[in-house]
Design a protein around this motif. Structure first.
Motif, PDB file in Angstrom:
ATOM      1  N   GLY A 128       0.798  -1.223   0.000  1.00 34.15           N
ATOM      2  CA  GLY A 128       0.000   0.000   0.000  1.00 34.15           C
ATOM      3  C   GLY A 128       0.828   1.269   0.000  1.00 34.15           C
ATOM      4  N   ALA A 129       2.127   1.155   0.149  1.00 35.80           N
ATOM      5  CA  ALA A 129       2.993   2.341   0.151  1.00 35.80           C
ATOM      6  C   ALA A 129       3.188   2.864  -1.263  1.00 35.80           C
ATOM      7  CB  ALA A 129       4.351   1.991   0.760  1.00 35.80           C
ATOM      8  N   SER A 130       3.628   4.107  -1.360  1.00 34.11           N
ATOM      9  CA  SER A 130       4.000   4.679  -2.657  1.00 34.11           C
ATOM     10  C   SER A 130       5.153   5.648  -2.442  1.00 34.11           C
ATOM     11  CB  SER A 130       2.819   5.398  -3.310  1.00 34.11           C
ATOM     12  OG  SER A 130       2.467   6.558  -2.581  1.00 34.11           O
ATOM     13  N   LEU A 131       6.033   5.706  -3.445  1.00 37.87           N
ATOM     14  CA  LEU A 131       7.179   6.600  -3.417  1.00 37.87           C
ATOM     15  C   LEU A 131       7.206   7.413  -4.704  1.00 37.87           C
ATOM     16  CD1 LEU A 131       9.904   4.122  -2.100  1.00 37.87           C
ATOM     17  CD2 LEU A 131       8.858   5.985  -0.790  1.00 37.87           C
ATOM     18  N   LYS A 132       7.709   8.658  -4.624  1.00 38.31           N
ATOM     19  CA  LYS A 132       7.787   9.519  -5.795  1.00 38.31           C
ATOM     20  C   LYS A 132       9.228   9.936  -6.043  1.00 38.31           C
ATOM     21  CE  LYS A 132       3.055  11.233  -5.361  1.00 38.31           C
ATOM     22  NZ  LYS A 132       2.166  12.419  -5.217  1.00 38.31           N
ATOM     23  N   ALA A 133       9.539  10.192  -7.317  1.00 38.16           N
ATOM     24  CA  ALA A 133      10.911  10.571  -7.675  1.00 38.16           C
ATOM     25  C   ALA A 133      10.926  11.331  -8.986  1.00 38.16           C
ATOM     26  CB  ALA A 133      11.789   9.337  -7.776  1.00 38.16           C
ATOM     27  N   LYS A 134      11.964  12.157  -9.144  1.00 37.96           N
ATOM     28  CA  LYS A 134      12.136  12.878 -10.398  1.00 37.96           C
ATOM     29  C   LYS A 134      12.598  11.948 -11.510  1.00 37.96           C
ATOM     30  CE  LYS A 134      13.381  17.110  -7.883  1.00 37.96           C
ATOM     31  NZ  LYS A 134      14.482  18.063  -7.590  1.00 37.96           N
ATOM     32  N   THR A 135      13.429  10.979 -11.157  1.00 41.35           N
ATOM     33  CA  THR A 135      13.861   9.965 -12.126  1.00 41.35           C
ATOM     34  C   THR A 135      13.808   8.592 -11.459  1.00 41.35           C
ATOM     35  OG1 THR A 135      16.209  10.129 -11.529  1.00 41.35           O
ATOM     36  CG2 THR A 135      15.426  11.549 -13.325  1.00 41.35           C
ATOM     37  N   LEU A 136      13.612   7.580 -12.283  1.00 37.19           N
ATOM     38  CA  LEU A 136      13.555   6.200 -11.794  1.00 37.19           C
ATOM     39  C   LEU A 136      14.588   5.353 -12.530  1.00 37.19           C
ATOM     40  CD1 LEU A 136       9.692   5.492 -11.787  1.00 37.19           C
ATOM     41  CD2 LEU A 136      11.117   6.036  -9.799  1.00 37.19           C
ATOM     42  N   ILE A 137      15.140   4.376 -11.818  1.00 37.76           N
ATOM     43  CA  ILE A 137      15.964   3.343 -12.447  1.00 37.76           C
ATOM     44  C   ILE A 137      15.368   1.994 -12.077  1.00 37.76           C
ATOM     45  CG2 ILE A 137      18.247   2.281 -12.587  1.00 37.76           C
ATOM     46  CD1 ILE A 137      19.440   5.007 -11.890  1.00 37.76           C
ATOM     47  N   LEU A 138      14.852   1.305 -13.080  1.00 39.94           N
ATOM     48  CA  LEU A 138      14.186   0.018 -12.862  1.00 39.94           C
ATOM     49  C   LEU A 138      15.208  -1.106 -13.015  1.00 39.94           C
ATOM     50  CD1 LEU A 138      11.054   0.778 -15.081  1.00 39.94           C
ATOM     51  CD2 LEU A 138      11.419   1.340 -12.662  1.00 39.94           C
ATOM     52  N   SER A 139      15.460  -1.831 -11.931  1.00 34.66           N
ATOM     53  CA  SER A 139      16.454  -2.904 -11.969  1.00 34.66           C
ATOM     54  C   SER A 139      15.938  -4.109 -11.169  1.00 34.66           C
ATOM     55  CB  SER A 139      17.795  -2.421 -11.405  1.00 34.66           C
ATOM     56  OG  SER A 139      17.629  -1.927 -10.088  1.00 34.66           O
ATOM     57  N   THR A 140      14.755  -4.558 -11.534  1.00 29.58           N
ATOM     58  CA  THR A 140      14.080  -5.601 -10.761  1.00 29.58           C
ATOM     59  C   THR A 140      14.534  -7.013 -11.113  1.00 29.58           C
ATOM     60  OG1 THR A 140      12.239  -5.284 -12.331  1.00 29.58           O
ATOM     61  CG2 THR A 140      12.003  -4.328 -10.146  1.00 29.58           C
ATOM     62  N   GLY A 141      15.473  -7.142 -12.051  1.00 24.43           N
ATOM     63  CA  GLY A 141      16.102  -8.433 -12.290  1.00 24.43           C
ATOM     64  C   GLY A 141      15.206  -9.475 -12.911  1.00 24.43           C
ATOM     65  N   ALA A 142      15.522 -10.727 -12.630  1.00 24.75           N
ATOM     66  CA  ALA A 142      14.799 -11.850 -13.223  1.00 24.75           C
ATOM     67  C   ALA A 142      14.648 -12.957 -12.179  1.00 24.75           C
ATOM     68  CB  ALA A 142      15.548 -12.375 -14.454  1.00 24.75           C
ATOM     69  N   ARG A 143      13.817 -13.933 -12.499  1.00 23.96           N
ATOM     70  CA  ARG A 143      13.573 -15.057 -11.600  1.00 23.96           C
ATOM     71  C   ARG A 143      13.693 -16.362 -12.379  1.00 23.96           C
ATOM     72  NH1 ARG A 143       8.968 -12.691 -13.296  1.00 23.96           N
ATOM     73  NH2 ARG A 143       7.249 -13.991 -14.063  1.00 23.96           N
ATOM     74  N   TRP A 144      13.741 -17.476 -11.668  1.00 19.85           N
ATOM     75  CA  TRP A 144      13.836 -18.765 -12.341  1.00 19.85           C
ATOM     76  C   TRP A 144      12.629 -18.990 -13.243  1.00 19.85           C
ATOM     77  CZ3 TRP A 144      18.405 -20.605 -12.362  1.00 19.85           C
ATOM     78  CH2 TRP A 144      19.228 -20.554 -11.242  1.00 19.85           C
ATOM     79  N   ARG A 145      12.864 -19.440 -14.449  1.00 20.42           N
ATOM     80  CA  ARG A 145      11.785 -19.791 -15.363  1.00 20.42           C
ATOM     81  C   ARG A 145      11.188 -21.130 -14.931  1.00 20.42           C
ATOM     82  NH1 ARG A 145      10.633 -18.295 -20.606  1.00 20.42           N
ATOM     83  NH2 ARG A 145      12.593 -17.144 -20.719  1.00 20.42           N
ATOM     84  N   GLU A 146       9.882 -21.204 -14.917  1.00 17.25           N
ATOM     85  CA  GLU A 146       9.198 -22.446 -14.552  1.00 17.25           C
ATOM     86  C   GLU A 146       8.815 -23.229 -15.805  1.00 17.25           C
ATOM     87  OE1 GLU A 146       5.966 -21.134 -12.149  1.00 17.25           O
ATOM     88  OE2 GLU A 146       7.251 -20.608 -10.443  1.00 17.25           O
ATOM     89  N   MET A 147       8.568 -24.518 -15.640  1.00 19.10           N
ATOM     90  CA  MET A 147       8.211 -25.365 -16.782  1.00 19.10           C
ATOM     91  C   MET A 147       6.777 -25.125 -17.231  1.00 19.10           C
ATOM     92  SD  MET A 147       9.970 -29.007 -15.757  1.00 19.10           S
ATOM     93  CE  MET A 147       9.041 -29.150 -14.213  1.00 19.10           C
ATOM     94  N   ASN A 148       5.914 -24.721 -16.290  1.00 24.71           N
ATOM     95  CA  ASN A 148       4.493 -24.512 -16.578  1.00 24.71           C
ATOM     96  C   ASN A 148       3.839 -25.775 -17.125  1.00 24.71           C
ATOM     97  OD1 ASN A 148       4.370 -21.749 -15.775  1.00 24.71           O
ATOM     98  ND2 ASN A 148       5.363 -21.166 -17.684  1.00 24.71           N
ATOM     99  N   VAL A 149       4.052 -26.869 -16.417  1.00 23.60           N
ATOM    100  CA  VAL A 149       3.428 -28.142 -16.784  1.00 23.60           C
ATOM    101  C   VAL A 149       2.593 -28.613 -15.604  1.00 23.60           C
ATOM    102  CG1 VAL A 149       5.304 -28.739 -18.347  1.00 23.60           C
ATOM    103  CG2 VAL A 149       5.374 -29.548 -15.961  1.00 23.60           C
ATOM    104  N   PRO A 150       1.594 -29.476 -15.855  1.00 29.63           N
ATOM    105  CA  PRO A 150       0.779 -30.002 -14.754  1.00 29.63           C
ATOM    106  C   PRO A 150       1.650 -30.653 -13.679  1.00 29.63           C
ATOM    107  CG  PRO A 150      -0.199 -30.585 -16.872  1.00 29.63           C
ATOM    108  CD  PRO A 150       1.148 -29.977 -17.175  1.00 29.63           C
TER     109      PRO A 150
END
Length: 518
Positions: free
Chosen positions: A309-331
């Motif tokens: 529920g929080a929010s932050l404001k900025a004049k500029t942003l740097i998005l560096s949220t990376g990556a996660r393990w890819r899943e197989m997406n199988v039953p």
């Protein structure tokens, strides 16, 4: 038990113990008990502040508790805390002995104020790089608050408990006999789960912060680099991260980070954070971004909203949220996640000792996983979708030299099977014959690459077909004043050293933007 070098180092640490305490060991006639007795004898020989009693009667043997007179501390290790857990042991000795923790004062006070009954049990493996964070966090909490008790249990040594609780992933944390969580957690994350009002208080505190000149979203190598470069310019800098260190925390051996011949992910992550904290950077941990609201006009403020529920404001942003393990997406994959389906061979491999497992993926990570697991489990089957493995030749040569490894190429994993409680096999399709085949096994380690953490950005910045943030040569996104860096972007070759450079570049570009537009 300990060599002379380690004894010398430990003796220097134990000089920081200011309050005498006793180690109470529960032992039997096993070899492991004798090893533990040797370790504890070495420890007490190095300081006059710690004494040893072997009169313990705990049901788990070998184990030992750390008891300080006049303090109601319930902290126990079941097994030999060596390997990655040796640091946990050293910290526990220091903290029970009165040496203060470096944890933030407000966090310590929050721990001390927790009321209720909290009996924690953590199952770890000595090769798990994620486990020490959990063990150390709960040990500290047990030292600070008598309402919190903790036992750290070596899952490989107490296989009967692992089997009865069907533990197939470490760290596994139990609270008052019920599963509390799995995977890496620090003190703040644990507090957030047991202190129900913490999230709301944190959100209110964050939302009241003044706007930043540069706000970095994500605390991996790219985010850390961006924060350092921004702070050095003397501008108001903040980092909001779900977990500082990012995916580096899940990386074992790192041997290609220039100037550092060899290190481990958690160690590098700590050093990155320590470096950032040398500067005037507002680090806001445990913050998962949920939405981006771009500035409505040139020179305006961008807003990032978070799941709490929080929010932050900025004049500029740097998005560096990376990556996660890819899943197989199988039953079956989600149903048996943590019940045989795993993503970290270093962490969970020891739990499959003597069992049959599969590794999905024939790239470097998959082949490395198969090689590591082959030394622990009974048999490894590696399945690769392509007609040939994609790993480096030197890794393939090593893999094919192992007698307990089978390699199946042109294999499309189509289903994870189980008995309702845990994995008992997988089904794959032979892409050459279109036939379906079943392999009986107890564990599946998925190593098929990464997915960018960009779902929260859909409909704002421009994304590629793979979900990566599209950036130009300066690291700028499709929106002015919003930059991106690291594995979440279209920059090729997902490497730590590249992420660090891209973070620096994005930060310099953000500073240039501020000069020109603000």
């Amino acid at each position: 038990m300990l060599d002379d070098t380690l004894k010398t180092q430990l003796k220097a640490y134990l000089e920081k113990v200011t309050q005498p305490f006793e180690i109470v060991a529960s032992l039997d006639d096993s070899d492991k008990s004798q090893e533990l007795k040797g370790l504890l004898d070495d420890i007490v020989s190095l300081t006059d502040k710690i004494t040893l009693s072997t009169d313990g009667n705990d049901a788990r043997t070998p184990s030992f508790a750390l008891n300080r007179p006049g303090a109601n501390i319930s902290l126990r290790f079941a097994g030999l805390p060596m390997g990655h857990e040796f640091t946990s042991l050293v910290l526990a000795l220091l903290q029970v002995g009165g040496h203060p923790s470096k944890t933030a004062v407000e966090v310590i006070e929050q721990v001390k104020g927790i009321e209720g009954e909290f009996n924690f049990e953590t199952y770890f493996s000595l090769s798990c790089q994620n486990c020490p964070d959990v063990v150390q966090a709960l040990n500290l909490m047990a030292v600070l608050n008598p309402n919190i008790r903790h036992v750290a249990i070596d899952g490989a040594l107490f296989q009967d408990e692992v089997e009865s609780r069907q533990i197939m992933s470490v760290p596994s944390i139990y609270l008052n006999g019920e599963l509390f969580g799995q995977g890496r957690m620090d003190v703040e994350q644990i507090l957030a789960k047991i202190d129900t009002g913490a999230s709301a208080r944190d959100a209110e505190k964050l939302s009241a912060k003044a706007a930043f000149d540069v706000l970095v979203i994500g605390g991996g190598p790219a985010g850390a680099s961006a924060a350092i470069y921004a702070a050095r310019k003397g501008i108001r800098t903040g980092v909001a991260a779900e977990r500082f260190g990012g995916q580096v925390l899940d990386t074992m051996a790192i041997e290609n980070f220039i100037s550092i011949q060899e290190t481990e992910g958690p160690k590098l992550a700590r050093e990155l954070e320590e470096h950032v904290r040398q500067y005037d950077v507002d680090i806001m941990n445990l913050q998962r971004a949920s939405a981006l609201v771009p500035a409505k006009e040139a020179g305006g403020l961008h807003e990032v909203k978070f799941e709490n529920g929080a929010s932050l404001k900025a004049k500029t942003l740097i998005l560096s949220t990376g990556a996660r393990w890819r899943e197989m997406n199988v039953p079956g994959e989600q149903q048996y996640r943590g019940k045989g389906v795993a993503y970290c061979p270093h962490c969970d491999g020891p739990l499959f000792k003597g069992k049959r497992v599969a590794v999905i993926g024939g790239g470097n990570s998959g082949v490395e996983a198969a090689i590591d697991l082959a030394g622990v489990v009974a048999h490894v089957t590696l399945l690769e979708y392509d007609s040939q493995l994609r790993a480096d030749a030197v890794l393939q040569k090593k893999l094919y030299s192992l007698p307990n490894v089978d390699v199946i190429t042109s294999a499309l994993t189509s289903e994870v099977t189980g008995d309702g409680q845990k994995v008992n096999g997988l089904v794959y399709k032979d892409r050459n014959s279109s036939e379906f085949n079943t392999i009986a096994l107890e564990g599946i380690f998925v190593q098929i690459g990464l997915l960018p953490n960009s779902d929260w950005l859909k409909g704002t910045v421009e994304l590629s077909s793979r979900g990566e943030i599209i950036v130009d040569a300066r690291g700028e996104t499709s929106l002015p004043g919003i930059f991106a860096a690291g594995d979440v972007t279209t920059v090729p070759y997902k490497q730590i050293v590249i992420a660090v450079g891209e973070g620096a570049k994005a930060s310099l570009s953000a500073f240039d933007h501020l000069i020109r537009h603000n």
